[in-house]
Motif scaffolding. Structure first.
Motif, PDB file in Angstrom:
ATOM      1  N   GLY A 300      -2.712  -9.232   7.375  1.00 56.80           N
ATOM      2  CA  GLY A 300      -2.885  -7.973   7.121  1.00 56.80           C
ATOM      3  C   GLY A 300      -2.129  -6.724   7.893  1.00 56.80           C
ATOM      4  N   GLY A 301      -2.466  -5.443   7.321  1.00 56.21           N
ATOM      5  CA  GLY A 301      -1.569  -4.634   8.103  1.00 56.21           C
ATOM      6  C   GLY A 301      -0.288  -4.227   7.463  1.00 56.21           C
ATOM      7  N   ALA A 302       0.722  -3.836   8.084  1.00 55.76           N
ATOM      8  CA  ALA A 302       2.167  -3.544   7.566  1.00 55.76           C
ATOM      9  C   ALA A 302       2.815  -4.925   7.295  1.00 55.76           C
ATOM     10  N   ALA A 303       3.489  -4.993   6.159  1.00 56.22           N
ATOM     11  CA  ALA A 303       4.207  -6.173   5.821  1.00 56.22           C
ATOM     12  C   ALA A 303       5.451  -6.045   6.690  1.00 56.22           C
ATOM     13  N   PHE A 304       6.043  -7.186   6.924  1.00 59.45           N
ATOM     14  CA  PHE A 304       7.461  -7.358   7.719  1.00 59.45           C
ATOM     15  C   PHE A 304       8.587  -7.815   6.516  1.00 59.45           C
ATOM     16  N   THR A 305       9.402  -7.046   6.413  1.00 61.31           N
ATOM     17  CA  THR A 305      10.507  -7.417   5.075  1.00 61.31           C
ATOM     18  C   THR A 305      11.960  -7.315   5.956  1.00 61.31           C
ATOM     19  N   LEU A 306      12.733  -7.952   5.270  1.00 61.12           N
ATOM     20  CA  LEU A 306      14.291  -7.940   5.708  1.00 61.12           C
ATOM     21  C   LEU A 306      15.169  -6.703   5.499  1.00 61.12           C
ATOM     22  N   VAL A 307      14.483  -5.654   4.579  1.00 66.66           N
ATOM     23  CA  VAL A 307      14.966  -4.528   4.173  1.00 66.66           C
ATOM     24  C   VAL A 307      14.902  -3.612   5.373  1.00 66.66           C
TER      25      VAL A 307
END
Length: 354
Positions: A300-307
């Motif tokens: 949960g919380g903020a999703a971490f992506t590669l952008v």
């Protein structure tokens, strides 16, 4: 306690004191600056003891088992800081701190190591095979950051699928890292050379395991306190989140490895110094980043992506290219070190204003 020498006892006692100070400043709300400083010092102490305990396991385990433990345990403090930061919604801090960790190891500390080693020994000569392999994997990791960012900036169809794309990249990076680890272990190498921390006095296996377990628990607690103090400290210092992550958090999270690399170069052990610094950068790029991507979707919380911001991607790409050029011939001197440090200062200055 009889199994530990005097220096071990002193370091552990100092670390316990730092963790206690961090806890006291957190629970008494002593102020963001004091709490942030106390937590930073405590994290450095815990990271140092984790490194010592992991290396001591090498006296009881096989080379491959030790290499796996080093890869899994060595970055625990930094990993927990990023996880708690994501939970707090500080995505920009996490992005900047991970990239800053790579830049600090590959530019600032490697450059400082070349300057110190070159000043004492002239031209440093090291085996160029490992740096070439690490540089190629760093370029792969940078591509995994650069291409999703370009897809987002160019509004390609893939930009609407950030999370699935990030998961695919994470799995690819972890698989490539597993293949690299297998290859290095078959050649008799470890993820981080044991000579970097080697001690003549060996701990019993039970002591090493117990110390690791206690330090892992301490890393969880201190990382949580560190993140709670981070945002107020950033505001108090008047820093942007990007600069704080890129420079302050990144250097604090790698303080012990930084000292080790410079010390090895000063002793003329160029092979070990280059291996420690570049492997530390590589583990962030192909282990911590993919793990955070996978963990962020489940907690949960903020999703971490590669952008990421394009300027961060560009700075990372240029830095890896420069490091590759400097290390590919197996030689380095003070001029090479000064060039790497200069590039780091330029990049840090760009983000001083945000």
């Amino acid at each position: 306690m009889a199994a530990l020498d005097r220096n071990d006892i002193f370091v552990m006692a100092a670390t316990v004191g730092l963790v206690g100070l961090a806890g006291a400043s957190h629970f008494t709300q002593a102020g963001p600056l004091l709490s942030f400083l106390a937590c930073t010092l405590a994290l450095a102490g815990v990271a140092h003891v984790i490194g010592e305990a992991t290396d001591q396991l090498g006296n009881h385990l096989s080379a491959s088992a030790t290499g796996l433990v080093q890869s899994a345990v060595g970055s625990l403090p930094e990993l927990f800081v990023c996880i708690f930061s994501l939970r707090a919604g500080l995505v920009s801090v996490v992005q900047a701190s991970l990239i800053g960790s790579i830049l600090a190891n590959a530019l600032l500390v490697l450059g400082l190591s070349f300057v110190v080693g070159g000043w004492r020994h002239g031209v440093l000569v090291f085996n160029d095979r490992t740096p070439r392999m690490i540089a190629s994997l760093l370029l792969l990791a940078v591509s995994a950051l650069l291409l999703p960012t370009l897809a987002n900036e160019l509004h390609l169809p893939a930009a609407a699928h950030e999370q699935p794309l990030a998961v695919v990249c994470a799995v690819v990076l972890l698989l490539v890292f597993a293949i690299m680890t297998k290859a290095m272990l078959e050649q008799g190498q470890r993820a981080v050379p044991a000579e970097a921390h080697a001690r003549a006095h060996a701990w019993p296996l039970g002591v090493a395991v117990a110390v690791l377990l206690v330090c892992a628990a301490a890393a969880v607690l201190v990382s949580d306190w560190f993140v709670e103090a981070l945002e107020p400290a950033i505001d108090a210092f008047g820093l942007s989140q990007t600069f704080a992550g890129l420079v302050v958090v990144a250097i604090a999270g790698n303080a012990i490895e930084n000292v080790v690399g410079v010390r090895l170069a000063a002793a003329g052990k160029a092979d070990l110094a280059v291996s420690v610094m570049l492997t530390s950068a590589l583990q962030v790029a192909v282990v911590i980043v993919p793990v955070l991507i996978l963990v962020s979707f489940g907690m949960g919380g903020a999703a971490f992506t590669l952008v990421i911001p394009p300027i961060l991607a560009a700075a990372l790409f240029v830095s890896v290219l420069v490091v590759t050029v400097v290390t590919v011939d197996g030689e380095a001197d003070m001029v090479d070190g000064a060039a790497l440090m200069g590039l780091y200062v330029i990049i840090a200055t760009i983000f001083w204003w945000g």
